[in-house]
Design a protein around this motif. Structure first.
Motif, PDB file in Angstrom:
ATOM      1  N   THR A 172       0.842  -1.203   0.000  1.00 16.87           N
ATOM      2  CA  THR A 172       0.000   0.000   0.000  1.00 16.87           C
ATOM      3  C   THR A 172       0.869   1.241   0.000  1.00 16.87           C
ATOM      4  N   LYS A 173       0.721   2.061  -1.033  1.00 21.31           N
ATOM      5  CA  LYS A 173       1.467   3.312  -1.163  1.00 21.31           C
ATOM      6  C   LYS A 173       0.599   4.445  -0.611  1.00 21.31           C
ATOM      7  N   TYR A 174       0.672   4.640   0.702  1.00 24.88           N
ATOM      8  CA  TYR A 174      -0.229   5.580   1.373  1.00 24.88           C
ATOM      9  C   TYR A 174      -0.161   6.976   0.762  1.00 24.88           C
ATOM     10  N   VAL A 175       1.045   7.511   0.626  1.00 24.91           N
ATOM     11  CA  VAL A 175       1.198   8.883   0.144  1.00 24.91           C
ATOM     12  C   VAL A 175       0.779   9.005  -1.318  1.00 24.91           C
ATOM     13  N   GLU A 176       1.252   8.094  -2.141  1.00 30.40           N
ATOM     14  CA  GLU A 176       0.915   8.136  -3.567  1.00 30.40           C
ATOM     15  C   GLU A 176      -0.596   8.043  -3.769  1.00 30.40           C
ATOM     16  N   ASP A 177      -1.233   7.134  -3.053  1.00 29.61           N
ATOM     17  CA  ASP A 177      -2.693   6.980  -3.168  1.00 29.61           C
ATOM     18  C   ASP A 177      -3.417   8.244  -2.723  1.00 29.61           C
ATOM     19  N   VAL A 179      -2.269  11.421  -2.666  1.00 27.26           N
ATOM     20  CA  VAL A 179      -2.081  12.526  -3.613  1.00 27.26           C
ATOM     21  C   VAL A 179      -2.945  12.322  -4.852  1.00 27.26           C
ATOM     22  N   GLU A 180      -2.970  11.114  -5.359  1.00 25.81           N
ATOM     23  CA  GLU A 180      -3.767  10.841  -6.562  1.00 25.81           C
ATOM     24  C   GLU A 180      -5.255  11.078  -6.307  1.00 25.81           C
ATOM     25  N   ALA A 181      -5.724  10.663  -5.137  1.00 28.25           N
ATOM     26  CA  ALA A 181      -7.135  10.890  -4.791  1.00 28.25           C
ATOM     27  C   ALA A 181      -7.418  12.387  -4.657  1.00 28.25           C
ATOM     28  N   MET A 182      -6.524  13.113  -4.003  1.00 28.84           N
ATOM     29  CA  MET A 182      -6.705  14.552  -3.829  1.00 28.84           C
ATOM     30  C   MET A 182      -6.771  15.260  -5.175  1.00 28.84           C
ATOM     31  N   LEU A 183      -5.872  14.909  -6.086  1.00 28.36           N
ATOM     32  CA  LEU A 183      -5.845  15.560  -7.395  1.00 28.36           C
ATOM     33  C   LEU A 183      -7.074  15.217  -8.234  1.00 28.36           C
ATOM     34  N   ALA A 184      -7.619  14.037  -7.990  1.00 32.10           N
ATOM     35  CA  ALA A 184      -8.808  13.612  -8.738  1.00 32.10           C
ATOM     36  C   ALA A 184     -10.100  14.101  -8.093  1.00 32.10           C
ATOM     37  N   GLY A 185      -9.979  14.764  -6.951  1.00 28.54           N
ATOM     38  CA  GLY A 185     -11.171  15.230  -6.244  1.00 28.54           C
ATOM     39  C   GLY A 185     -11.953  14.116  -5.589  1.00 28.54           C
ATOM     40  N   GLU A 186     -11.261  13.023  -5.303  1.00 31.92           N
ATOM     41  CA  GLU A 186     -11.911  11.856  -4.696  1.00 31.92           C
ATOM     42  C   GLU A 186     -11.590  11.766  -3.210  1.00 31.92           C
ATOM     43  N   GLU A 187     -12.326  10.929  -2.523  1.00 34.10           N
ATOM     44  CA  GLU A 187     -12.089  10.711  -1.094  1.00 34.10           C
ATOM     45  C   GLU A 187     -10.759   9.981  -0.900  1.00 34.10           C
ATOM     46  N   ILE A 188      -9.981  10.448   0.065  1.00 33.00           N
ATOM     47  CA  ILE A 188      -8.743   9.748   0.428  1.00 33.00           C
ATOM     48  C   ILE A 188      -9.131   8.648   1.418  1.00 33.00           C
ATOM     49  N   LYS A 189      -8.927   7.412   1.024  1.00 39.47           N
ATOM     50  CA  LYS A 189      -9.403   6.282   1.826  1.00 39.47           C
ATOM     51  C   LYS A 189      -8.639   6.115   3.133  1.00 39.47           C
ATOM     52  N   ILE A 190      -7.330   6.266   3.083  1.00 33.02           N
ATOM     53  CA  ILE A 190      -6.516   6.169   4.297  1.00 33.02           C
ATOM     54  C   ILE A 190      -5.890   7.537   4.536  1.00 33.02           C
ATOM     55  N   THR A 191      -6.324   8.218   5.595  1.00 33.38           N
ATOM     56  CA  THR A 191      -5.871   9.588   5.845  1.00 33.38           C
ATOM     57  C   THR A 191      -4.787   9.687   6.912  1.00 33.38           C
ATOM     58  N   THR A 192      -4.676   8.687   7.760  1.00 34.92           N
ATOM     59  CA  THR A 192      -3.634   8.694   8.793  1.00 34.92           C
ATOM     60  C   THR A 192      -3.044   7.303   8.953  1.00 34.92           C
TER      61      THR A 192
END
Length: 202
Positions: A172-177, A179-192
């Motif tokens: 699981t690439k927490y940071v990469e996932d 950033v990609e969600a943020m840029l796509a305007g989607e919910e970030i599934k794992i925030t912490t």
């Protein structure tokens, strides 16, 4: 007399412990982070407001001396190369006290950045007043900020991924996932997540 000595000893112990305990209250998800102005390895001051077109930032507290931080250097460079062109650059900050860890001195930072080919600013938290604001406790410790009209919104806090020892075994690439969600305007599934690394030297 014995009681008073015990009491004094207890008070001293509490004082010493509190003096050397890192404040980990810091920011939470949904908070707005303050800007900073810190010295980069080129001697110039860097702040978030310098990046007027940025959509966000990966503020990563890291250092030269911690084996965890060293293990992640190539991955931090890869994150910067992947996301800087998309508007989310890496801003690396060394929070350690060089008097306690000489390998994290400013000259050593310059050498490390040159040897590794850092593609991002590598700043020194000389007064050690920025990392407590953020709540960083380890190196590396990542804070993903979104640049909004209201300020720098904290979107993710924690580790870079789930395997510091071997990049090829990461699941699981927490940071990469994030950033990609943020840029796509989607919910970030794992925030912490829990930052895995060395304690910051104060």
């Amino acid at each position: 007399m014995k009681t008073s000595i015990k009491t004094i000893s207890l008070i001293l112990l509490v004082f010493i412990t509190s003096a050397f305990t890192i404040n980990d209250s810091g920011y939470g998800i949904g908070d707005y982070a303050t800007d900073f102005e810190l010295k980069n390895i080129d001697g110039k001051k860097v702040s978030l407001k310098d990046y007027k077109e940025a959509k966000g930032f990966l503020v990563i507290f890291t250092c030269n001396s911690c084996p965890y931080a060293v293990a992640y250097e190539d991955r931090i460079i890869a994150l910067d190369k992947k996301f800087k062109s998309l508007g989310v650059p890496v801003i690396a900050i060394n929070p350690n006290n060089p008097e306690l860890q000489p390998r994290d001195g400013f000259d050593q930072m310059k050498k490390r950045a040159a040897n590794k080919g850092f593609t991002f600013p590598y700043l020194l938290d000389e007064e050690q007043d920025i990392f407590p604001q953020y709540g960083a406790t380890r190196t590396p410790h990542v804070f993903l900020l979104e640049n909004t009209s209201k300020g720098y919104l904290v979107r993710y806090i924690g580790a870079i991924d789930d395997n510091y020892q071997d990049a090829s075994q990461v699941e699981t690439k927490y940071v990469e996932d994030a950033v990609e969600a943020m840029l796509a305007g989607e919910e970030i599934k794992i925030t912490t997540t829990k930052a895995i690394g060395c304690a910051i030297k104060v």
